[in-house]
Design a protein around this motif. Structure first.
Motif, PDB file in Angstrom:
ATOM      1  N   TYR A   1       7.357   8.919  -5.191  1.00 57.80           N
ATOM      2  CA  TYR A   1       8.758   8.513  -5.327  1.00 57.80           C
ATOM      3  C   TYR A   1       8.888   7.327  -6.283  1.00 57.80           C
ATOM      4  O   TYR A   1       9.823   7.260  -7.092  1.00 57.80           O
ATOM      5  CB  TYR A   1       9.334   8.151  -3.952  1.00 57.80           C
ATOM      6  N   LEU A   2       7.950   6.399  -6.191  1.00 53.62           N
ATOM      7  CA  LEU A   2       7.989   5.245  -7.100  1.00 53.62           C
ATOM      8  C   LEU A   2       7.754   5.686  -8.542  1.00 53.62           C
ATOM      9  O   LEU A   2       8.411   5.206  -9.474  1.00 53.62           O
ATOM     10  CB  LEU A   2       6.934   4.219  -6.676  1.00 53.62           C
ATOM     11  N   GLU A   3       6.828   6.633  -8.730  1.00 46.11           N
ATOM     12  CA  GLU A   3       6.565   7.154 -10.068  1.00 46.11           C
ATOM     13  C   GLU A   3       7.776   7.883 -10.631  1.00 46.11           C
ATOM     14  O   GLU A   3       8.073   7.801 -11.829  1.00 46.11           O
ATOM     15  CB  GLU A   3       5.353   8.091 -10.036  1.00 46.11           C
ATOM     16  N   LYS A   4       8.494   8.614  -9.800  1.00 43.15           N
ATOM     17  CA  LYS A   4       9.635   9.395 -10.252  1.00 43.15           C
ATOM     18  C   LYS A   4      10.851   8.535 -10.561  1.00 43.15           C
ATOM     19  O   LYS A   4      11.477   8.673 -11.616  1.00 43.15           O
ATOM     20  CB  LYS A   4      10.014  10.449  -9.205  1.00 43.15           C
ATOM     21  N   TYR A   5      11.212   7.659  -9.623  1.00 45.46           N
ATOM     22  CA  TYR A   5      12.468   6.925  -9.741  1.00 45.46           C
ATOM     23  C   TYR A   5      12.307   5.500 -10.270  1.00 45.46           C
ATOM     24  O   TYR A   5      13.294   4.868 -10.653  1.00 45.46           O
ATOM     25  CB  TYR A   5      13.175   6.871  -8.381  1.00 45.46           C
ATOM     26  N   GLY A   6      11.078   4.979 -10.221  1.00 46.36           N
ATOM     27  CA  GLY A   6      10.878   3.585 -10.593  1.00 46.36           C
ATOM     28  C   GLY A   6      11.331   2.619  -9.526  1.00 46.36           C
ATOM     29  O   GLY A   6      11.325   1.403  -9.740  1.00 46.36           O
TER      30      GLY A   6
ATOM     31  N   ALA B   1      -6.024   2.138  -1.608  1.00 45.23           N
ATOM     32  CA  ALA B   1      -5.798   1.144  -2.653  1.00 45.23           C
ATOM     33  C   ALA B   1      -4.362   0.666  -2.610  1.00 45.23           C
ATOM     34  O   ALA B   1      -3.454   1.392  -2.190  1.00 45.23           O
ATOM     35  CB  ALA B   1      -6.117   1.737  -4.026  1.00 45.23           C
ATOM     36  N   GLN B   2      -4.154  -0.568  -3.063  1.00 48.81           N
ATOM     37  CA  GLN B   2      -2.814  -1.108  -3.195  1.00 48.81           C
ATOM     38  C   GLN B   2      -2.164  -0.529  -4.461  1.00 48.81           C
ATOM     39  O   GLN B   2      -2.807   0.163  -5.258  1.00 48.81           O
ATOM     40  CB  GLN B   2      -2.859  -2.630  -3.268  1.00 48.81           C
ATOM     41  N   TYR B   3      -0.885  -0.823  -4.646  1.00 52.79           N
ATOM     42  CA  TYR B   3      -0.173  -0.313  -5.814  1.00 52.79           C
ATOM     43  C   TYR B   3      -0.801  -0.772  -7.118  1.00 52.79           C
ATOM     44  O   TYR B   3      -0.722  -0.068  -8.136  1.00 52.79           O
ATOM     45  CB  TYR B   3       1.300  -0.739  -5.769  1.00 52.79           C
ATOM     46  N   ASP B   4      -1.450  -1.940  -7.114  1.00 52.50           N
ATOM     47  CA  ASP B   4      -2.068  -2.434  -8.346  1.00 52.50           C
ATOM     48  C   ASP B   4      -3.496  -1.926  -8.512  1.00 52.50           C
ATOM     49  O   ASP B   4      -4.193  -2.315  -9.447  1.00 52.50           O
ATOM     50  CB  ASP B   4      -2.045  -3.963  -8.388  1.00 52.50           C
TER      51      ASP B   4
ATOM     52  N   TYR C   1       0.812  -1.206   0.000  1.00 50.76           N
ATOM     53  CA  TYR C   1       0.000   0.000   0.000  1.00 50.76           C
ATOM     54  C   TYR C   1       0.855   1.271   0.000  1.00 50.76           C
ATOM     55  O   TYR C   1       1.744   1.422   0.844  1.00 50.76           O
ATOM     56  CB  TYR C   1      -0.877   0.063   1.261  1.00 50.76           C
ATOM     57  N   PRO C   2       0.605   2.202  -0.911  1.00 49.79           N
ATOM     58  CA  PRO C   2       1.171   3.536  -0.742  1.00 49.79           C
ATOM     59  C   PRO C   2       0.367   4.273   0.331  1.00 49.79           C
ATOM     60  O   PRO C   2      -0.866   4.305   0.289  1.00 49.79           O
ATOM     61  CB  PRO C   2       0.979   4.182  -2.117  1.00 49.79           C
ATOM     62  N   ARG C   3       1.042   4.824   1.315  1.00 45.95           N
ATOM     63  CA  ARG C   3       0.327   5.487   2.407  1.00 45.95           C
ATOM     64  C   ARG C   3      -0.374   6.748   1.912  1.00 45.95           C
ATOM     65  O   ARG C   3       0.217   7.550   1.180  1.00 45.95           O
ATOM     66  CB  ARG C   3       1.305   5.842   3.535  1.00 45.95           C
ATOM     67  N   PRO C   4      -1.639   6.960   2.294  1.00 41.21           N
ATOM     68  CA  PRO C   4      -2.384   8.146   1.860  1.00 41.21           C
ATOM     69  C   PRO C   4      -1.642   9.431   2.221  1.00 41.21           C
ATOM     70  O   PRO C   4      -1.160   9.590   3.342  1.00 41.21           O
ATOM     71  CB  PRO C   4      -3.710   8.035   2.626  1.00 41.21           C
ATOM     72  N   SER C   5      -1.541  10.336   1.246  1.00 40.09           N
ATOM     73  CA  SER C   5      -0.924  11.657   1.399  1.00 40.09           C
ATOM     74  C   SER C   5       0.568  11.597   1.692  1.00 40.09           C
ATOM     75  O   SER C   5       1.178  12.625   2.004  1.00 40.09           O
ATOM     76  CB  SER C   5      -1.629  12.484   2.490  1.00 40.09           C
TER      77      SER C   5
END
Length: 405
Positions: free
Chosen positions: A109-114, A338-341, A99-103
């Motif tokens: 960071y995952l979107e930026k760096y992969g 929501a989870q990452y997927d 899970y990405p933590r809300p806010s």
């Protein structure tokens, strides 16, 4: 990136749960007396576990000066410093694998760096500010010795609980009279800015210098903590003894550099300087800072509603501003998310987190203010030194040229 400043350059490194955090400081003038205790005093004000109002993470945050100093004197070469992480618990963040933590910054960071740090938010964690505070303490000592500058921040609100002297109380005026407004700043608040000390600030665990308000703030933070929730607030900072002439028009105005510095601190959401948004309600005829001759013969302003900066350049008056911090994103309540997927689910974050960041943000705000003023001082001194090597200007009216000191 991870570097701040032009001539006084600070690069921080480290994540929340790695071996250490710290900084490299380049551009510190040689000959500055500097001991670990000069830095430790501010790190100890920032450290976690100070009271029941903060995270229970128990980091001593002992600074180790690695380079750039011999026999307690700076050499002018880069200063390296580190602080070890000793009480990290990466296992508390296993749920963030799903899970990405809300806010929080897990998703961005995952979107930026992969790729992202597996625990504690990595570089987005407030743990990163250790390096800033250490570097700021060094800048502050130089400013104090060279110019007598004093930088003092304090908590001015928690949630809806405000320090009562931020603005004047409303007067009995007709609601239909749009120009019948109070002064942009109350006389009580102006006096507070002139006299506040760090001893007064640190006398309360909330770092609010008004005891009655501080007690209400304490209860509000504890209520958020007991509810496994969080609450935001504001920090006000005053910089006294600042030389005039600091700031680089047009894009690097002093208030723009201060805003940049403050909004780079984790959890910040707003910045205002001088009368701020309150000044938008006051007609120019009441808001303008009239110039006066001070007792020492220098020029000054009568009200300083500009907050010590005009045209993006310091005018010699006290600089004061306020920074807004949001409620911390990581809370222990169960949240639908929501989870990452994209699969819907619930997240109950673990870990040890501040229910309110503003008490510990005070030395961070002071540090970033120190870094800005230090950088601007070095730039202005370089300009003045270069100009002093030229012949004296005699062909212009005296109102256009400042006489040599």
């Amino acid at each position: 990136m991870s570097t701040f400043g032009t001539l006084f350059r600070v690069t921080t490194y480290g994540e929340s749960h790695c071996a250490s955090v710290g900084a490299i400081i380049d551009g510190c003038p040689p000959g500055l007396p500097l001991e670990p205790s000069d830095v430790q005093i501010q790190l100890s004000r920032r450290r976690p576990g100070q009271s029941n109002l903060t995270t229970p993470r128990d980091e001593k945050d002992l600074v180790h000066l690695q380079s750039g100093i011999e026999h307690g004197i700076t050499l002018g070469t880069p200063i390296g410093l580190l602080v070890k992480n000793e009480d990290q618990r990466p296992r508390d963040y296993s749920e963030t694998d799903l899970y990405p933590r809300p806010s929080h910054a897990d998703w961005t960071y995952l979107e930026k760096y992969g790729i992202k740090a597996s625990s504690g938010g990595g570089r987005s964690s407030a743990r990163e500010t250790v390096g800033r505070v250490a570097a700021g303490a060094i800048a502050e000592k130089y400013l104090k010795l060279a110019y007598g500058v004093e930088i003092i921040a304090f908590v001015s609100s928690v949630g809806k609980i405000n320090l009562p002297t931020i603005v004047s109380p409303p007067s009995q005026v007709s609601p239909d009279d749009d120009d019948a407004v109070e002064d942009a700043l109350s006389t009580e608040f102006v006096q507070l800015l002139k006299t506040i000390t760090r001893e007064q600030v640190d006398a309360q665990p909330t770092r609010c210098p008004h005891p009655e308000t501080a007690e209400r703030m304490t209860k509000r933070i504890i209520r958020a903590k007991e509810a496994q929730d969080s609450i935001g607030g504001t920090v006000t900072c005053v910089i006294r003894g600042v030389p005039s002439g600091l700031g680089e028009p047009v894009f690097d105005k002093l208030e723009a550099k201060l805003a940049h510095a403050m909004l780079s601190i984790p959890a910040t959401k707003g910045f205002e300087i001088g009368s701020g948004f309150r000044g938008t309600e006051v007609p120019g005829s009441k808001h303008n800072d009239a110039f006066v001759r001070k007792e020492d013969g220098s020029m000054g302003t009568r009200t300083n509603w500009s907050g010590g900066v005009q045209g993006g350049i310091s005018n010699g008056e006290d600089i004061y501003f306020r920074v807004g911090f949001k409620s911390p994103a990581t809370i222990s309540q169960v949240q639908e998310t929501a989870q990452y997927d994209g699969t819907a689910g619930t997240l109950a974050a673990r870990g040890r987190h501040d229910p309110c960041v503003v008490p510990r943000a005070v030395p961070i705000v002071e540090a970033m203010a120190s870094l800005v003023i230090m950088d601007q001082v070095l730039m202005q001194n370089a300009r003045k030194t270069a100009a002093s090597l030229l012949p004296t200007i005699t062909t212009l009216p005296p109102t256009m040229v400042k006489p040599p000191a």
